[in-house]
Structures are given as structure tokens and as C-alpha cells.
Design a protein around this motif. Structure first.
Motif, PDB file in Angstrom:
ATOM      1  N   ILE A 197      35.375 106.906 -43.711  1.00  0.00           N
ATOM      2  CA  ILE A 197      35.520 105.288 -42.643  1.00  0.00           C
ATOM      3  C   ILE A 197      36.124 103.942 -43.062  1.00  0.00           C
ATOM      4  CG2 ILE A 197      33.349 106.445 -42.134  1.00  0.00           C
ATOM      5  CD1 ILE A 197      31.814 104.177 -43.209  1.00  0.00           C
ATOM      6  N   GLN A 234      26.756 107.944 -35.349  1.00  0.00           N
ATOM      7  CA  GLN A 234      27.632 108.066 -34.204  1.00  0.00           C
ATOM      8  C   GLN A 234      29.144 108.133 -33.973  1.00  0.00           C
ATOM      9  OE1 GLN A 234      26.886 103.834 -32.705  1.00  0.00           O
ATOM     10  NE2 GLN A 234      24.744 103.761 -32.874  1.00  0.00           N
ATOM     11  N   LEU A 235      30.162 107.816 -34.856  1.00  0.00           N
ATOM     12  CA  LEU A 235      31.107 108.725 -35.398  1.00  0.00           C
ATOM     13  C   LEU A 235      31.380 109.989 -35.703  1.00  0.00           C
ATOM     14  CD1 LEU A 235      32.679 105.325 -37.222  1.00  0.00           C
ATOM     15  CD2 LEU A 235      33.069 105.865 -34.670  1.00  0.00           C
ATOM     16  N   LEU A 294      36.728 104.456 -38.133  1.00  0.00           N
ATOM     17  CA  LEU A 294      37.372 105.332 -38.515  1.00  0.00           C
ATOM     18  C   LEU A 294      38.495 105.056 -37.892  1.00  0.00           C
ATOM     19  CD1 LEU A 294      36.829 108.388 -39.039  1.00  0.00           C
ATOM     20  CD2 LEU A 294      36.411 109.552 -36.607  1.00  0.00           C
ATOM     21  N   LYS A 318      39.163 104.491 -33.744  1.00  0.00           N
ATOM     22  CA  LYS A 318      37.249 104.156 -33.052  1.00  0.00           C
ATOM     23  C   LYS A 318      36.533 103.352 -33.830  1.00  0.00           C
ATOM     24  CE  LYS A 318      36.917 109.405 -31.619  1.00  0.00           C
ATOM     25  NZ  LYS A 318      36.264 110.499 -31.474  1.00  0.00           N
ATOM     26  N   GLN A 319      35.449 102.814 -33.321  1.00  0.00           N
ATOM     27  CA  GLN A 319      35.212 101.375 -34.506  1.00  0.00           C
ATOM     28  C   GLN A 319      33.954 101.870 -33.436  1.00  0.00           C
ATOM     29  OE1 GLN A 319      37.516  98.456 -34.573  1.00  0.00           O
ATOM     30  NE2 GLN A 319      35.921  97.237 -33.130  1.00  0.00           N
ATOM     31  N   VAL A 320      32.566 100.839 -34.309  1.00  0.00           N
ATOM     32  CA  VAL A 320      31.226 100.911 -33.830  1.00  0.00           C
ATOM     33  C   VAL A 320      30.174  99.683 -34.663  1.00  0.00           C
ATOM     34  CG1 VAL A 320      30.606 103.159 -32.775  1.00  0.00           C
ATOM     35  CG2 VAL A 320      30.169 102.279 -34.963  1.00  0.00           C
TER      36      VAL A 320
END
Length: 206
Positions: A29, A21-22, A56, A2-4
Motif C-alpha cells: 500500500i 478493507q482492502l 492499493l 483502489k483507495q479508502v
């Protein structure tokens, strides 16, 4: 994984936004700073937001657990999984009503599941972990069988005074054979061949 990518007045503010958010903590992270930003005059004019990419990494043991459950489901089986994990290894022990289906002849299906699960567990991680997939204690029973086989074939090699070849085995099963015979001074052992057909050879010492 997962990444933002998020922005904030500062790098730290952007990271905190990403953590929310994660749903993660800072020790979980990886952060890539795209732009450190700029405060500007009086903190307003000419200001520029900080931009960070926060990643993540997947939970290795959880990925393996989900993969095994999905494979079992596709085979028409439902399993319970007990997981043990340390810094170097993840061990899964499967239990269920149709567990023999997941073991297969001489553990061949279980070995295949173990190999594939190890690929899944390590595909997105920088930390390599060995994977052991067991089913209702099969590995311990198999190891005992291998030790007995090693002793029997060692005697055969000594009696016939020639090399004895075992069937192809995965590396951890070959290790069981080597370890079982390491103190026998009348023979020596070595592995021969190329995976997946690599096998143990027991050689008499004249």
C-alpha cells in the motif's frame, strides 16, 4: 487503483483498518496521512481522530492478463495465458484454438496487442515494466526468420555496394537485426525514420 479513507484513534490503527478493507498487506500500500489526530485530555476530552488515505496500486501482471483475455474475448477467442514476471519485464504467452487470429500478418496484431497491453500495465504504476506478448512461441520463430533475413540482406548490400532498407519494424525486432549483424565488419546498421515507420538500414563499409 483502489483507495479508502479511514479514521482511527491513531494513524497506525487507521492504517490497520484500511488494510482489512482492502485485503492487503502493508508492503502493498501507499499511505497519505490527512490528519495525525489528537489524544485530548485524559485521552477523551478534545480528542481528534487520525485520518489516512490508503491506496492499493493495481497488480501490473494481473491487469495485463485481464486486458488480454477481454480483447481475445471481443475477437471471438478464448485464450490460456502463462505469465512470467521479474523486476523489469512481464512476459505473456498466449495459447488457444484460434491463435493465428491474435498473431496476424507478420505478427502485426500481436505487436499491437503488446503495445496496448504495455500501456495498460504501466498506466497506474510508478514502476515501469516492459511487456512481451507471445503466442505459442511465435516470437522465437519470428526472431529466427529476422536473423536469416538480416544475413541475406547483408550479403545483398555488400554485393550491390549500396544501402538496403528493411521494412518498418518495432524496436525489439530492429534490435534482433542489429544484434545479428553486429560482428559483420563488411557492413554497418542503423535505424532510420520515425515510429511507427522506423526501419533498419544496412550499409556496406567500403
Amino acid at each position: 487503483m483502489k483507495q479508502v479513507t479511514v479514521t482511527g484513534q491513531t494513524v497506525e490503527e487507521a492504517i490497520q483498518t484500511a488494510l482489512g478493507q482492502l485485503d492487503a498487506s502493508e508492503d502493498q500500500i501507499k499511505v497519505e496521512i490527512i490528519d495525525e489526530g489528537k489524544k485530548g485530555i485524559f485521552g477523551v476530552f478534545g480528542s481528534k481522530p487520525a485520518i489516512v488515505k490508503v491506496m492499493l496500486p493495481p497488480n501490473q501482471s494481473q491487469e495485463g492478463d485481464e486486458y488480454l483475455r477481454e480483447i481475445a474475448k471481443q475477437m471471438g477467442n478464448t485464450v490460456d495465458i502463462e505469465t512470467e514476471e521479474n523486476d523489469k519485464e512481464i512476459r505473456y504467452n498466449l495459447t488457444g484454438d484460434k491463435i493465428a487470429m491474435l498473431i496476424g500478418k507478420r505478427g502485426q496484431t500481436l505487436n499491437a496487442l503488446q503495445y496496448l497491453t504495455q500501456l495498460v500495465v504501466n498506466r497506474n504504476s510508478d514502476q515501469y515494466k516492459a511487456v512481451i506478448v507471445d503466442a505459442e512461441g511465435y516470437r522465437d520463430r519470428r526472431n529466427e526468420t529476422l536473423k536469416q533475413l538480416a544475413e541475406r540482406l547483408a550479403k545483398k548490400a555488400i554485393r550491390l555496394q549500396r544501402e538496403v532498407f528493411l521494412e518498418p519494424m518495432p524496436s525489439y525486432e530492429r534490435k534482433v537485426i542489429h544484434t545479428a549483424l553486429q560482428n559483420n565488419t563488411d557492413i554497418s546498421t542503423f535505424s532510420d525514420g520515425v515510429e511507427p515507420n522506423r526501419r533498419v538500414v544496412i550499409k556496406p563499409e567500403k
